[in-house]
Scaffold this motif. Structure first.
Motif, PDB file in Angstrom:
ATOM      1  N   THR A  26      30.928  68.792 -48.618  1.00 26.54           N
ATOM      2  CA  THR A  26      31.024  70.186 -48.672  1.00 26.54           C
ATOM      3  C   THR A  26      31.780  70.545 -50.276  1.00 26.54           C
ATOM      4  N   ARG A  27      32.318  69.467 -50.892  1.00 35.30           N
ATOM      5  CA  ARG A  27      33.091  69.393 -52.218  1.00 35.30           C
ATOM      6  C   ARG A  27      32.130  70.204 -53.280  1.00 35.30           C
ATOM      7  N   ALA A  28      31.001  69.653 -53.173  1.00 32.20           N
ATOM      8  CA  ALA A  28      29.865  69.713 -54.085  1.00 32.20           C
ATOM      9  C   ALA A  28      29.249  71.315 -53.996  1.00 32.20           C
ATOM     10  N   GLY A  29      29.716  71.967 -52.785  1.00 29.59           N
ATOM     11  CA  GLY A  29      29.169  73.183 -52.934  1.00 29.59           C
ATOM     12  C   GLY A  29      27.835  73.555 -52.756  1.00 29.59           C
ATOM     13  N   GLY A  30      26.987  74.563 -52.746  1.00 28.69           N
ATOM     14  CA  GLY A  30      25.725  74.922 -52.675  1.00 28.69           C
ATOM     15  C   GLY A  30      24.867  75.020 -51.346  1.00 28.69           C
ATOM     16  N   GLY A  31      25.782  75.025 -50.320  1.00 28.36           N
ATOM     17  CA  GLY A  31      25.148  75.065 -49.057  1.00 28.36           C
ATOM     18  C   GLY A  31      24.706  73.849 -48.450  1.00 28.36           C
ATOM     19  N   LEU A  32      23.699  73.354 -48.848  1.00 25.04           N
ATOM     20  CA  LEU A  32      23.153  71.900 -48.300  1.00 25.04           C
ATOM     21  C   LEU A  32      24.105  70.884 -48.667  1.00 25.04           C
ATOM     22  N   PRO A  33      24.151  69.827 -47.753  1.00 25.78           N
ATOM     23  CA  PRO A  33      24.919  68.593 -48.117  1.00 25.78           C
ATOM     24  C   PRO A  33      24.231  68.037 -49.364  1.00 25.78           C
ATOM     25  N   LYS A  34      25.309  67.544 -50.212  1.00 23.98           N
ATOM     26  CA  LYS A  34      24.974  67.263 -51.623  1.00 23.98           C
ATOM     27  C   LYS A  34      23.845  66.341 -51.726  1.00 23.98           C
ATOM     28  N   GLN A  35      23.791  65.372 -50.901  1.00 26.11           N
ATOM     29  CA  GLN A  35      22.787  64.375 -51.127  1.00 26.11           C
ATOM     30  C   GLN A  35      21.321  65.037 -50.977  1.00 26.11           C
ATOM     31  N   PRO A 220      31.054  70.155 -57.952  1.00 27.38           N
ATOM     32  CA  PRO A 220      29.772  70.998 -58.693  1.00 27.38           C
ATOM     33  C   PRO A 220      29.357  70.532 -60.192  1.00 27.38           C
ATOM     34  N   GLU A 221      30.634  70.414 -60.814  1.00 24.02           N
ATOM     35  CA  GLU A 221      30.312  70.001 -62.622  1.00 24.02           C
ATOM     36  C   GLU A 221      29.807  68.677 -62.442  1.00 24.02           C
ATOM     37  N   ASP A 222      29.817  67.726 -61.486  1.00 20.54           N
ATOM     38  CA  ASP A 222      28.977  66.393 -61.397  1.00 20.54           C
ATOM     39  C   ASP A 222      27.644  66.514 -61.621  1.00 20.54           C
ATOM     40  N   PHE A 223      27.144  67.731 -61.094  1.00 22.16           N
ATOM     41  CA  PHE A 223      25.440  67.867 -61.239  1.00 22.16           C
ATOM     42  C   PHE A 223      25.113  67.978 -62.595  1.00 22.16           C
ATOM     43  N   ASP A 224      25.946  68.709 -63.625  1.00 21.41           N
ATOM     44  CA  ASP A 224      25.714  68.865 -64.898  1.00 21.41           C
ATOM     45  C   ASP A 224      25.551  67.632 -65.463  1.00 21.41           C
ATOM     46  N   LEU A 225      26.543  66.501 -65.219  1.00 18.59           N
ATOM     47  CA  LEU A 225      26.834  65.522 -65.910  1.00 18.59           C
ATOM     48  C   LEU A 225      25.327  64.490 -65.379  1.00 18.59           C
TER      49      LEU A 225
END
Length: 231
Positions: A26-35, A220-225
């Motif tokens: 949930t900490r990654a945001g975006g609705g779906l599970p981050k994986q 969320p910022e980890d996606f950009d990295l």
């Protein structure tokens, strides 16, 4: 020289990559599970599976998923035809339960437990932790802490902390399968880390140099990295 823990070369060739991907992220945001969110147009979990499949030394891959995620998982693997990828395992209410469910389905003498949200594992780092089990009972990828560490109270720096003996843990965390199953089954409480579970059972665990590329996507910022690291 450390005593070799395995007894035959044949045993050393049986290695399971166990990917833990049953969390909600949930900490990654975006609705779906981050994986299951996209990274460069491909689900993160797909990248993670390919990272382990890149090593021919891994003879089996099992993925632990949430009971509600079968459709998402099937989308992730629809273009993967490697026979080493086996039927997914349904996780439990805690990470520890999910890992134990996965471990019980592994047929490898060695197991490499990896976070589903670490999609950029370099093959040389994977090779290092595989090699470590030639001489060690258990090992895990990690990086020495290089930044200054400060104890903070009320938003203010208080006391500098020594960092010489501190490492940042990564995955895979590598074990002989029977040993880590026994550690989980003997555990008196859940743990969010399998090295902690192993240490509670009295196993020695050796840190092996990891990689800064081996990012765990959490915020969320980890996606950009991660997009940058993918190049």
């Amino acid at each position: 020289m450390p005593k070799k823990y395995a007894t035959t070369n044949e045993m050393l060739m049986k290695r399971t990559g166990l990917i833990v991907a049953a969390g909600r992220g949930t900490r990654a945001g975006g609705g779906l599970p981050k994986q299951y969110r996209l990274l460069a147009g491909t689900p993160i979990l797909t990248h993670t599976i390919h990272a382990l499949l890149a090593s021919k030394r891994i003879t089996q891959i099992r993925v632990v998923i949430h009971k509600d995620d079968a459709d998402l998982y099937n989308t992730c693997i629809k273009d993967i035809n490697d026979p080493r990828l086996c039927t997914p395992i349904i996780g439990g209410e805690t990470r520890s339960t999910s890992v134990l469910n996965g471990l019980r389905a592994c047929d490898g003498v060695q197991v490499f437990i990896h976070d589903g949200a670490r999609p950029l594992l370099p093959i040389d780092a994977l090779d290092r932790v595989i090699d470590a089990l030639d001489t060690e009972k258990a090992a895990f990828l990690a990086l020495p802490v290089t930044d200054a560490l400060w104890q903070v109270a009320d938003g203010k720096a208080q006391t500098a902390q020594p960092r010489d003996a501190l490492w940042r843990g990564q995955t895979p965390q590598a074990f002989y399968t029977a040993d880590i199953i026994a550690a989980h089954e003997a555990a008196k409480a859940p743990a969010d880390d399998d090295v902690a579970m192993a240490r509670a059972a009295g196993l020695d665990v050796t840190p092996i140099l990891g990689s800064e590329l081996n990012l765990k996507i959490t915020r969320p910022e980890d996606f950009d990295l991660a997009e940058i690291l993918l190049g």
